[in-house]
Design an enzyme around this catalytic site. Structure first.
Site, PDB file in Angstrom:
ATOM      1  N   CYS A   1       6.171  30.694  29.265  1.00 48.26           N
ATOM      2  CA  CYS A   1       4.839  30.885  28.682  1.00 48.26           C
ATOM      3  C   CYS A   1       4.655  30.253  27.318  1.00 48.26           C
ATOM      4  CB  CYS A   1       4.502  32.376  28.602  1.00 48.26           C
ATOM      5  SG  CYS A   1       5.377  33.248  27.286  1.00 48.26           S
TER       6      CYS A   1
ATOM      7  N   TYR B   1      49.025  49.371  43.768  1.00 50.51           N
ATOM      8  CA  TYR B   1      49.376  49.629  45.165  1.00 50.51           C
ATOM      9  C   TYR B   1      50.855  49.307  45.373  1.00 50.51           C
ATOM     10  CZ  TYR B   1      44.726  50.326  47.228  1.00 50.51           C
ATOM     11  OH  TYR B   1      43.511  50.821  47.579  1.00 50.51           O
TER      12      TYR B   1
ATOM     13  N   ASP C   1      38.723  65.479  31.987  1.00 55.74           N
ATOM     14  CA  ASP C   1      38.891  65.262  30.553  1.00 55.74           C
ATOM     15  C   ASP C   1      39.033  66.580  29.805  1.00 55.74           C
ATOM     16  OD1 ASP C   1      38.738  62.585  31.004  1.00 55.74           O
ATOM     17  OD2 ASP C   1      36.599  62.428  30.510  1.00 55.74           O
TER      18      ASP C   1
ATOM     19  N   LYS D   1      47.056  40.711  50.405  1.00 52.95           N
ATOM     20  CA  LYS D   1      47.834  40.161  49.295  1.00 52.95           C
ATOM     21  C   LYS D   1      47.002  40.313  48.035  1.00 52.95           C
ATOM     22  CE  LYS D   1      50.710  36.297  47.870  1.00 52.95           C
ATOM     23  NZ  LYS D   1      50.276  36.129  46.497  1.00 52.95           N
TER      24      LYS D   1
ATOM     25  N   ASP E   1      34.988  63.685  36.544  1.00 47.64           N
ATOM     26  CA  ASP E   1      35.705  63.113  35.398  1.00 47.64           C
ATOM     27  C   ASP E   1      35.635  64.024  34.178  1.00 47.64           C
ATOM     28  OD1 ASP E   1      36.118  61.049  37.033  1.00 47.64           O
ATOM     29  OD2 ASP E   1      35.006  59.547  35.869  1.00 47.64           O
TER      30      ASP E   1
ATOM     31  N   CYS F   1      11.899  36.465  25.232  1.00 49.48           N
ATOM     32  CA  CYS F   1      10.561  35.930  25.048  1.00 49.48           C
ATOM     33  C   CYS F   1       9.709  37.023  24.419  1.00 49.48           C
ATOM     34  CB  CYS F   1       9.992  35.538  26.404  1.00 49.48           C
ATOM     35  SG  CYS F   1       8.216  35.313  26.379  1.00 49.48           S
TER      36      CYS F   1
ATOM     37  N   ASP G   1      45.745  40.274  44.290  1.00 48.83           N
ATOM     38  CA  ASP G   1      45.835  39.248  43.273  1.00 48.83           C
ATOM     39  C   ASP G   1      46.012  39.922  41.923  1.00 48.83           C
ATOM     40  OD1 ASP G   1      45.973  36.736  42.369  1.00 48.83           O
ATOM     41  OD2 ASP G   1      43.843  36.293  42.567  1.00 48.83           O
TER      42      ASP G   1
ATOM     43  N   CYS H   1       3.385  36.807  29.447  1.00 49.92           N
ATOM     44  CA  CYS H   1       4.353  35.885  30.060  1.00 49.92           C
ATOM     45  C   CYS H   1       4.405  36.097  31.574  1.00 49.92           C
ATOM     46  CB  CYS H   1       5.733  36.118  29.450  1.00 49.92           C
ATOM     47  SG  CYS H   1       7.016  35.083  30.175  1.00 49.92           S
TER      48      CYS H   1
ATOM     49  N   LYS I   1      47.205  32.484  52.999  1.00 51.52           N
ATOM     50  CA  LYS I   1      46.252  32.465  51.895  1.00 51.52           C
ATOM     51  C   LYS I   1      44.805  32.267  52.349  1.00 51.52           C
ATOM     52  CE  LYS I   1      47.600  32.189  48.027  1.00 51.52           C
ATOM     53  NZ  LYS I   1      48.543  31.833  46.979  1.00 51.52           N
TER      54      LYS I   1
ATOM     55  N   GLU J   1      49.407  43.269  55.524  1.00 54.15           N
ATOM     56  CA  GLU J   1      48.937  43.869  54.272  1.00 54.15           C
ATOM     57  C   GLU J   1      48.041  42.897  53.510  1.00 54.15           C
ATOM     58  OE1 GLU J   1      52.605  44.681  52.191  1.00 54.15           O
ATOM     59  OE2 GLU J   1      53.507  45.640  53.952  1.00 54.15           O
TER      60      GLU J   1
ATOM     61  N   CYS K   1       9.542  30.141  24.892  1.00 56.01           N
ATOM     62  CA  CYS K   1       9.816  30.585  26.262  1.00 56.01           C
ATOM     63  C   CYS K   1       9.456  29.499  27.267  1.00 56.01           C
ATOM     64  CB  CYS K   1       9.010  31.859  26.538  1.00 56.01           C
ATOM     65  SG  CYS K   1       9.042  32.350  28.261  1.00 56.01           S
TER      66      CYS K   1
HETATM   67  S1  IVH Z   1      55.973  41.396  49.144  1.00 51.52           S
HETATM   68  C1  IVH Z   1      60.101  39.903  49.394  1.00 51.52           C
HETATM   69  N1  IVH Z   1      53.549  42.305  49.570  1.00 51.52           N
HETATM   70  O1  IVH Z   1      52.712  38.139  46.038  1.00 51.52           O
HETATM   71  C2  IVH Z   1      58.642  40.132  49.345  1.00 51.52           C
HETATM   72  N2  IVH Z   1      53.896  40.781  47.783  1.00 51.52           N
HETATM   73  O2  IVH Z   1      54.083  35.521  46.387  1.00 51.52           O
HETATM   74  C3  IVH Z   1      58.094  40.175  47.986  1.00 51.52           C
HETATM   75  N3  IVH Z   1      51.875  40.298  46.472  1.00 51.52           N
HETATM   76  O3  IVH Z   1      55.231  38.501  43.626  1.00 51.52           O
HETATM   77  C4  IVH Z   1      56.660  40.439  47.850  1.00 51.52           C
HETATM   78  N4  IVH Z   1      50.524  41.606  47.615  1.00 51.52           N
HETATM   79  O4  IVH Z   1      52.997  39.700  43.281  1.00 51.52           O
HETATM   80  C5  IVH Z   1      54.337  41.504  48.804  1.00 51.52           C
HETATM   81  N5  IVH Z   1      51.467  43.219  50.041  1.00 51.52           N
HETATM   82  C6  IVH Z   1      52.251  42.426  49.281  1.00 51.52           C
HETATM   83  C7  IVH Z   1      51.742  41.692  48.189  1.00 51.52           C
HETATM   84  C8  IVH Z   1      52.608  40.874  47.465  1.00 51.52           C
HETATM   85  C9  IVH Z   1      50.626  40.772  46.594  1.00 51.52           C
HETATM   86  C10 IVH Z   1      52.320  39.323  45.453  1.00 51.52           C
HETATM   87  C11 IVH Z   1      53.460  39.782  44.603  1.00 51.52           C
HETATM   88  C12 IVH Z   1      54.553  38.784  44.803  1.00 51.52           C
HETATM   89  C13 IVH Z   1      53.788  37.601  45.285  1.00 51.52           C
HETATM   90  C14 IVH Z   1      54.676  36.745  46.140  1.00 51.52           C
END
Ligand code: IVH
Length: 708
Positions: free
Chosen positions: A415, A221, A36, A114, A32, A444, A116, A450, A312, A112, A412
Site C-alpha cells: 500500500c 530413545y 513443577d 533412524k 506440567d 506496515c 537424526d 492496506c 537412508k 527402527e 509497504c
Molecule cells: S544402531 C551397531 N539404531 O546412526 C549399531 N543407530 O550410523 C550401532 N542411529 O551412531 C547403531 N537411530 O547415532 C542404531 N535405531 C538406531 C539408530 C541409530 C539412529 C544413529 C546412531 C549411530 C548412527 C550410525
C-alpha cells in the site's frame, strides 16, 4: 523415617512416575504445573534437610555448576557405526548376503527409525545412572553425565529387577516442536538460532553449563546395548528393546519386526509416508537382524556390523541459489522477507521459496541475491534458509560481493504506507483472535488502508469484543474482501441480500462447492438475512468498543476503555496531540504516538466518517479525568501471568483506585506486580530497586480497598 524424609520419598516416587508416564509411556498423568509444584516442594525439603538429598532425586536434573571441561570416556565396548543403503538394490544385496551366509530364507529384522540426533551410551551400576558419554570416535567419547541428567527421558534409577551393570545406547534428539519453539524464542530475543534439530541436540550436550542443556528441549530413545553384567540377554533384539522399556527407557513406538526384503521395503515406505507427521526428524530407517545368534554369525567388517544397515531417506537439506529476495505483507501488517530459489527437490518436494523470517534473521544470515544457500524442509514447517555458503558468493572484478546486503523497504509493498520497526507483533491466538506478543518485526503502518491487512482488519472489527457481529466469520470475510465487496469496514453496512448471495455464488463457483440445491434453483437466504440483521445490530455500540474495533496498533480493550472514559467522546480523541494523549492513565509516549499517528492519516479519518454516515452510533458521555483514590499519582506495572483475576481486570481495578497502569518499568514506577513466569520487567524492577508485589499482596490490597 521422619516426616520430611517420608514426604521426600513420596514426592520422588510421584515425580518419577510422572516422568515415566510422560517420556516413556507417552501417556501424561499430571499437568506440567502440578509437576513443577511437586518438584518445588521436593527442592524445598532437600534444601532444608541436606542429609535427605540423593543422586537419583528428580531435583538433580535441573543442572548444577559449570564444568571446566569434559573428561574422556573409553568405551569398554566400542560404539560402532552403520553402513548406509541409498536404494532398494543396496538393501536387496544386504539381505541376500545374510540369506546366503546364514543359509536361511527371509530372516527376521528389528526395524527402527533412524533418529537424526547424537548417539550416547548410558552406564547403570546397581540400577543407578552413573555415567553418560558421547560416541566420540567410537572408541573414546566425552563424559556428559551432568548434561544427560537434565533429560527427563533418561531414568536416573532403573525400574524392576535391574542387572548389576547395564550400558544402554541410544539417540539424544530434539523433537521438532521443541526446536521450532526454541528458535522462535531466539529470533524474538535476538539469540542464536539452531541450524537444525540435530545440531541442537549435539550442541546442547556439549554445553559446559548443564543449566543451558536443561533449557533445551531434548529427548531420548534407546536402541541398543553396551557392556552388561549379570543379565541373561533375551534371544532377540526386539525382546531386548522390550526389556529396556521395562527398565524405564523410552523406545520408539515405531519399532517393529519385519521379515525378508519385502518386509523391509514395506516398512521403509510406511515410515517414509509418515515422516513429516513424526514429532522428530529421522534420516532413514535401520534394519537389524533380530536373532542375536544370527547377528553373531554375521559378525563385523571394520567398524560396522554386517547384521545391520541404515536405509537412508532423501536429505532434508539441499543446496540451491537465491534468485531474488521479496517482501510479503502478512495480514497482521508484518513484513516477511522471502527468498525466491532456483527450484530444488528437498525431501521429495520441489521447493522454490523459503522464509527468511524477519530483519534480524536476514542480518544474521546475511543472505544476498545470487548466494548459494542451504535450504531445509522438515515436516509441515515452511522451508527455510539455514545458512549461506560464503565461499560461493558471486564477486565482481575487484573481488567484492556482486550484490549489496538486503535492506528492508521503507514503504509497504502492498500500500505504500511507511514501514516501521516494532518490538511487539500481532499474533493469532489459539482461539482465533489476535493479540500482541513480544517479538521484533518491521510492520506496515497502513492499518485499515492496506489491502494486505484488510481481511485481518475486518475480522478484528467484527470480533466479539469489538463490534460483535455474530456470524461474520473468517471465511466470509475472506470472500467479501477477495471479491471486493468490502474495502473498508464501513462497506459492511452497505451490503444487501443480493450482495451476499452473489458473493456466495462466486465463492462456491471458485471453490467448486456449488451445492446441489443451488444447482436445482433453490437458494438459501436465511444465513444472509441473519447476517444483515447482525450487522445492523452492531450499529449501536459504545465508544470503547468502536475505538478497539478500529484496530489502532497497541490500543487493546483496556486502553480503549481508558481513552473512552478520559475523553468521553471520539472527536477530542481524534484531535488530541501526543502530549494530551500522554495525560491519559495507561497511555505512554509510544501508544500516544500510535493513536495520534492513526488519526493523522486522512484515510483513517475517512473510515470513521464513513462509519458515521453508515449509521454507526456510539455512546458518548462526559470526560472522567481526575484520578482519585488511594493510588492516585502512583504508576504501576503488571507483568507475568496473574492466576486469579488476569492482568486486564487487575489493571482496571488499580486504575479505579487512581493508579496509572503503565507497560514499562522505569525509576518512576511506584511498584511492579509480578505474576507467574514474570521476565524482563521483573528483572528491571529488581535492578532499579522498584518495589515488587506478588499476586497475593495485590489481592490483599484490592480486597482491603474496594473501589468507591
Ligand atoms: S544402531 C551397531 N539404531 O546412526 C549399531 N543407530 O550410523 C550401532 N542411529 O551412531 C547403531 N537411530 O547415532 C542404531 N535405531 C538406531 C539408530 C541409530 C539412529 C544413529 C546412531 C549411530 C548412527 C550410525
Amino acid at each position: 523415617m521422619t516426616a520430611p524424609a517420608a514426604r521426600a520419598a513420596q514426592l520422588r516416587r510421584l515425580l518419577d512416575e510422572a516422568n515415566h508416564r510422560y517420556h516413556v509411556l507417552d501417556d501424561p498423568a499430571i499437568p506440567d504445573a502440578e509437576y513443577d509444584a511437586l518438584l518445588r516442594e521436593l527442592q524445598a525439603i532437600e534444601l532444608a534437610h541436606p542429609d535427605l538429598a540423593s543422586a537419583d532425586s528428580p531435583t538433580q536434573r535441573v543442572g548444577a555448576g559449570v564444568l571446566p571441561g569434559f573428561a574422556e570416556v573409553v568405551h569398554e565396548q566400542p560404539m560402532l557405526s552403520l553402513n548406509n543403503a541409498f536404494s532398494d538394490e543396496e538393501v536387496a544385496e544386504f539381505v541376500q548376503r545374510i540369506e546366503k551366509q546364514l543359509g536361511v530364507a527371509e530372516p527376521e529384522f528389528s526395524v527402527e527409525p533412524k533418529l537424526d540426533g547424537l548417539a550416547i551410551s548410558l552406564r547403570y551400576e546397581q540400577g543407578l545412572f552413573v555415567r553418560g558419554a558421547t560416541r566420540g570416535d567410537g572408541a573414546t567419547g566425552e563424559d556428559v553425565t551432568q548434561n544427560l541428567r537434565t533429560l527427563k527421558a533418561i531414568p536416573l534409577r532403573l525400574r524392576g529387577q535391574a542387572p548389576p551393570v547395564l550400558e544402554v545406547r541410544g539417540e539424544v534428539y530434539m523433537p521438532r516442536a521443541g526446536f521450532e519453539a526454541y528458535n522462535a524464542r531466539m529470533r524474538e530475543t535476538g539469540g542464536k538460532v539452531l541450524a537444525n534439530p540435530r545440531n541442537g541436540a549435539a550442541g546442547s550436550l556439549r554445553q559446559l553449563d548443564p543449566r543451558l542443556a536443561a533449557a533445551r528441549p531434548l529427548a531420548f530413545y534407546a536402541y541398543g546395548l553396551g557392556v552388561t553384567d549379570g543379565w541373561t540377554l533375551p534371544a532377540r533384539h526386539s525382546q531386548m528393546l522390550q526389556a529396556l522399556r521395562g527398565f524405564g527407557f523410552p523406545v520408539s513406538p515405531e519399532v517393529s519386526v519385519a521379515r525378508g526384503l519385502g518386509g523391509l521395503l514395506e516398512y521403509y515406505a510406511a515410515i517414509g509416508a509418515r515422516r513429516d507427521a513424526l514429532a522428530y526428524d529421522i534420516d532413514g530407517v535401520v534394519y537389524k537382524l533380530d536373532h542375536h545368534d544370527q547377528q553373531k554369525a554375521m559378525g563385523f567388517v571394520s567398524r560396522a556390523p554386517r547384521w545391520a544397515i541404515a536405509h537412508k531417506f532423501p536429505a532434508q537439506e539441499q543446496l540451491t541459489t537465491v534468485e531474488a529476495i521479496e517482501v510479503q505483507v502478512g495480514r497482521t501488517g508484518a513484513l516477511t522477507p522471502v527468498a525466491r530459489l532456483a527450484p530444488v527437490q528437498v525431501a521429495g518436494v520441489v521447493v522454490t521459496n523459503a522464509t527468511l523470517h524477519n530483519a534480524d534473521q536476514i542480518a544474521r544470515l546475511d543472505v544476498r541475491v545470487g548466494d548459494t544457500v542451504i535450504v531445509r524442509r522438515a515436516g509441515d514447517v515452511i522451508p527455510e534458509v539455514v545458512r549461506v555458503v560464503a565461499e560461493k558468493r558471486p564477486l565482481d572484478a575487484h573481488g567484492r560481493p556482486l550484490h549489496a546486503p538486503f535492506e528492508f523497504p521503507s514503504t509497504c509493498p502492498a500500500c505504500g504506507s511507511p514501514t516501521e520497526a516494532v518490538r511487539k507483533v500481532l499474533k493469532q491466538t489459539k482461539a482465533g483472535g489476535i493479540e500482541y506478543a513480544e517479538g521484533a518485526a518491521i510492520v506496515c503502518t497502513g492499518g485499515l488502508f492496506c489491502p494486505a491487512q484488510r481481511k485481518q482488519a475486518v475480522i478484528h472489527f467484527a470480533s466479539r469484543r469489538a463490534m460483535d457481529i455474530e456470524g461474520l466469520g473468517e471465511s466470509l470475510v475472506e470472500a467479501l474482501v477477495d471479491f471486493d465487496y468490502v474495502r473498508t469496514v464501513a462497506d459492511l453496512y452497505a451490503l444487501g441480500l443480493d450482495d451476499f448471495l452473489a458473493m456466495r455464488r462466486r465463492a462456491d463457483e471458485r471453490d467448486g462447492t456449488v451445492p446441489e440445491t443451488v444447482k436445482a434453483g433453490k437458494v438459501a437466504t436465511k444465513w444472509a438475512e441473519n447476517l444483515i440483521e447482525a450487522i445492523a445490530a452492531s450499529q449501536a455500540t459504545s465508544l470503547e468498543r468502536l475505538l478497539f474495533a478500529l484496530g489502532i496498533r497497541d490500543v487493546g480493550e483496556s486502553t480503549a476503555r481508558t481513552l473512552a472514559r478520559h475523553f468521553g467522546a471520539l472527536q477530542p480523541i481524534m484531535d488530541a496531540d501526543e502530549a494530551t494523549l500522554c495525560e491519559v492513565p495507561d497511555v505512554g509516549p509510544v501508544v500516544a504516538r500510535r493513536i495520534a499517528g492513526f488519526f493523522a492519516e486522512p484515510h483513517n479519518r475517512e473510515v470513521v466518517e464513513a462509519l458515521r454516515k453508515a449509521g454507526v452510533r456510539w455512546t458518548e458521555g462526559a470526560p472522567q479525568r481526575s484520578a482519585q483514590g488511594p493510588l492516585a499519582g502512583q504508576t504501576v506495572v503488571l507483568t507475568g501471568a496473574l492466576a486469579v483475576m488476569g492482568r486486564d481486570e487487575a489493571g482496571d481495578r488499580l486504575q479505579a483506585l487512581g493508579a496509572k497502569v503503565s507497560g514499562s518499568v522505569s525509576k518512576k514506577t511506584s511498584f511492579v506486580v509480578a505474576g507467574e513466569a514474570a521476565g524482563s520487567k521483573l528483572e528491571k524492577a529488581l535492578a532499579l530497586g522498584v518495589e515488587v508485589w506478588d499476586e497475593a499482596r495485590l489481592l490483599d490490597f484490592l480486597n482491603s480497598h474496594p473501589a468507591g
